[in-house]
Design a protein around this motif. Structure first.
Motif, mmCIF file in Angstrom:
data_model
loop_
_atom_site.group_PDB
_atom_site.id
_atom_site.type_symbol
_atom_site.label_atom_id
_atom_site.label_comp_id
_atom_site.label_asym_id
_atom_site.label_seq_id
_atom_site.Cartn_x
_atom_site.Cartn_y
_atom_site.Cartn_z
ATOM 1 N N UNK A 172 0.837 -1.212 0.000
ATOM 2 C CA UNK A 172 0.000 0.000 0.000
ATOM 3 C C UNK A 172 0.867 1.254 0.000
ATOM 4 N N UNK A 173 1.909 1.263 0.834
ATOM 5 C CA UNK A 173 2.800 2.431 0.892
ATOM 6 C C UNK A 173 3.397 2.746 -0.474
ATOM 7 N N UNK A 174 3.846 1.710 -1.177
ATOM 8 C CA UNK A 174 4.476 1.923 -2.484
ATOM 9 C C UNK A 174 3.448 2.385 -3.513
ATOM 10 N N UNK A 177 2.802 6.089 -2.934
ATOM 11 C CA UNK A 177 3.886 6.942 -3.414
ATOM 12 C C UNK A 177 3.881 7.052 -4.935
ATOM 13 N N UNK A 178 3.624 5.937 -5.603
ATOM 14 C CA UNK A 178 3.559 5.980 -7.069
ATOM 15 C C UNK A 178 2.356 6.803 -7.520
ATOM 16 N N UNK A 179 1.243 6.644 -6.827
ATOM 17 C CA UNK A 179 0.044 7.400 -7.184
ATOM 18 C C UNK A 179 0.261 8.893 -6.982
ATOM 19 N N UNK A 180 0.951 9.270 -5.921
ATOM 20 C CA UNK A 180 1.226 10.686 -5.668
ATOM 21 C C UNK A 180 1.940 11.315 -6.856
ATOM 22 N N UNK A 181 2.979 10.644 -7.340
ATOM 23 C CA UNK A 181 3.734 11.158 -8.488
ATOM 24 C C UNK A 181 2.870 11.188 -9.742
ATOM 25 N N UNK A 182 2.129 10.101 -9.982
ATOM 26 C CA UNK A 182 1.324 10.006 -11.199
ATOM 27 C C UNK A 182 0.228 11.059 -11.230
ATOM 28 N N UNK A 183 -0.467 11.264 -10.114
ATOM 29 C CA UNK A 183 -1.550 12.248 -10.064
ATOM 30 C C UNK A 183 -1.004 13.656 -10.228
ATOM 31 N N UNK A 184 0.132 13.929 -9.592
ATOM 32 C CA UNK A 184 0.749 15.254 -9.704
ATOM 33 C C UNK A 184 1.137 15.561 -11.147
ATOM 34 N N UNK A 185 1.704 14.582 -11.826
ATOM 35 C CA UNK A 185 2.190 14.801 -13.192
ATOM 36 C C UNK A 185 1.067 14.796 -14.221
ATOM 37 N N UNK A 186 -0.022 14.094 -13.929
ATOM 38 C CA UNK A 186 -1.117 14.017 -14.901
ATOM 39 C C UNK A 186 -1.744 15.383 -15.150
ATOM 40 N N UNK A 223 -9.321 -1.629 1.378
ATOM 41 C CA UNK A 223 -8.064 -1.463 0.633
ATOM 42 C C UNK A 223 -8.142 -0.228 -0.262
ATOM 43 N N UNK A 224 -9.238 -0.095 -1.012
ATOM 44 C CA UNK A 224 -9.409 1.034 -1.927
ATOM 45 C C UNK A 224 -9.516 2.354 -1.161
ATOM 46 N N UNK A 230 -5.314 8.322 1.633
ATOM 47 C CA UNK A 230 -3.916 8.714 1.811
ATOM 48 C C UNK A 230 -3.433 9.625 0.679
ATOM 49 N N UNK A 231 -3.826 9.331 -0.552
ATOM 50 C CA UNK A 231 -3.407 10.205 -1.658
ATOM 51 C C UNK A 231 -4.061 11.583 -1.515
ATOM 52 N N UNK A 232 -5.255 11.625 -0.961
ATOM 53 C CA UNK A 232 -5.939 12.906 -0.790
ATOM 54 C C UNK A 232 -5.314 13.783 0.303
ATOM 55 N N UNK A 233 -4.387 13.250 1.074
ATOM 56 C CA UNK A 233 -3.695 14.079 2.072
ATOM 57 C C UNK A 233 -2.573 14.903 1.460
ATOM 58 N N UNK A 234 -2.245 14.660 0.190
ATOM 59 C CA UNK A 234 -1.076 15.317 -0.410
ATOM 60 C C UNK A 234 -1.375 16.710 -0.956
#
Length: 282
Positions: A172-174, A177-186, A223-224, A230-234
């Motif tokens: 989940x942690x990984x 982290x990948x989602x954070x980068x992907x959402x930011x760049x999208x 899980x979802x 967690x991604x929404x905290x960024x």
């Protein structure tokens, strides 16, 4: 032209032009809880755009997407060459009616790779992705789902291994982290995260497609929901403007796993209009 071809064409148009009811409700919930005024405005504009597109049966986005077909076949049903032909004809007709953006590249392998062959002006020349088959729990049904998948999420999508260390929280942690980068760049956020976890690149991607085909915005597994929260905290927010809503929901599908130290994870940061999908019972 037979009725089945027209039904398939209309399914493609619905996929490319219409928010489902659960998708609309998810946006309304996000608008209500969003505290960032700019992001709240963007969320409202996305929903308004979707309502207009549905009314006019016109594309939700200028990147109208590549057609991906998911067929679920009941045990008492079968498919044949005529059905496969009708699916292709229905997609061609649907791309003309939507209309799809002309994206078919002409030429041989080299010309298609470097785009030296130029583009066809006919939207119907856009070839769909290979058809994915699965079992339908209803033995009497063949269910066809069309997903219109855009280029931005494909560019930011990731399929990689994760060393799980016998702890689901490491996975989940990984993913987070990948989602954070992907959402930011999208950029075209808020996103819906589509995730498949399998034993190979093909299986992980197929599970990701399954998640997009069946995900429901009104229901999030633990899980979802954990990944969504967690991604929404960024503080990425709609269009990267900051706020509470970087991710509307997560659609995840975990398949069989092998006894090894790695898990293969496919992640797609679906844009604010995706998954663009519609289904038809044949």
């Amino acid at each position: 032209m037979n009725n089945r071809v027209e039904q398939i064409a209309d399914t493609l148009v619905r996929a490319g032009s219409t928010f489902r009811d659960d998708q609309k409700r998810a946006y309304i919930r996000s608008i209500d809880r969003e505290r960032n005024k700019q992001s709240k405005w963007v969320l409202g504009q996305v929903l308004e755009n979707a309502k207009i597109a549905e009314k006019r049966l016109c594309p939700l986005c200028d990147d109208t997407g590549i057609p991906h077909v998911y067929l679920e076949i009941g045990s008492n049903r079968s498919i044949d060459g005529d059905l496969m032909k009708d699916i292709r004809e229905g997609i061609r007709l649907g791309l003309t009616k939507l209309p799809g953006r002309p994206m078919a590249i002409r030429g041989d392998d080299y010309a298609r790779l470097d785009q030296s062959g130029g583009l066809s002006e006919n939207p119907a020349d856009l070839q769909p992705a290979p058809i994915l088959l699965s079992e339908n729990p209803n033995p009497e049904e063949i269910k066809l789902t069309i997903l219109m998948l855009g280029g931005g999420p494909a560019i930011r999508g990731i399929t990689q291994r994760i060393f799980h260390r016998h702890d689901v929280n490491v996975v989940i942690d990984e993913i987070v982290e990948r989602a954070k980068t992907a959402v930011t760049q999208l950029g075209c956020s808020p996103c819906t995260l589509a995730i498949g976890i399998g034993r190979s690149q093909f299986e992980a991607t197929a599970l990701m497609m399954d998640a997009m085909a069946h995900g429901n915005y009104d229901y999030q597994s633990e899980f979802e929901q954990t990944i969504t929260d967690r991604v929404n905290t960024f503080n990425i927010g709609a269009l990267g403007l900051g706020g509470d809503t970087s991710v509307i929901a997560t659609f995840a599908k975990v398949g069989p796993q092998r006894a090894s130290g790695v898990r293969i994870v496919a992640l797609r940061p679906c844009c604010c209009f995706e998954p663009r999908r519609a289904s038809l019972i044949l």
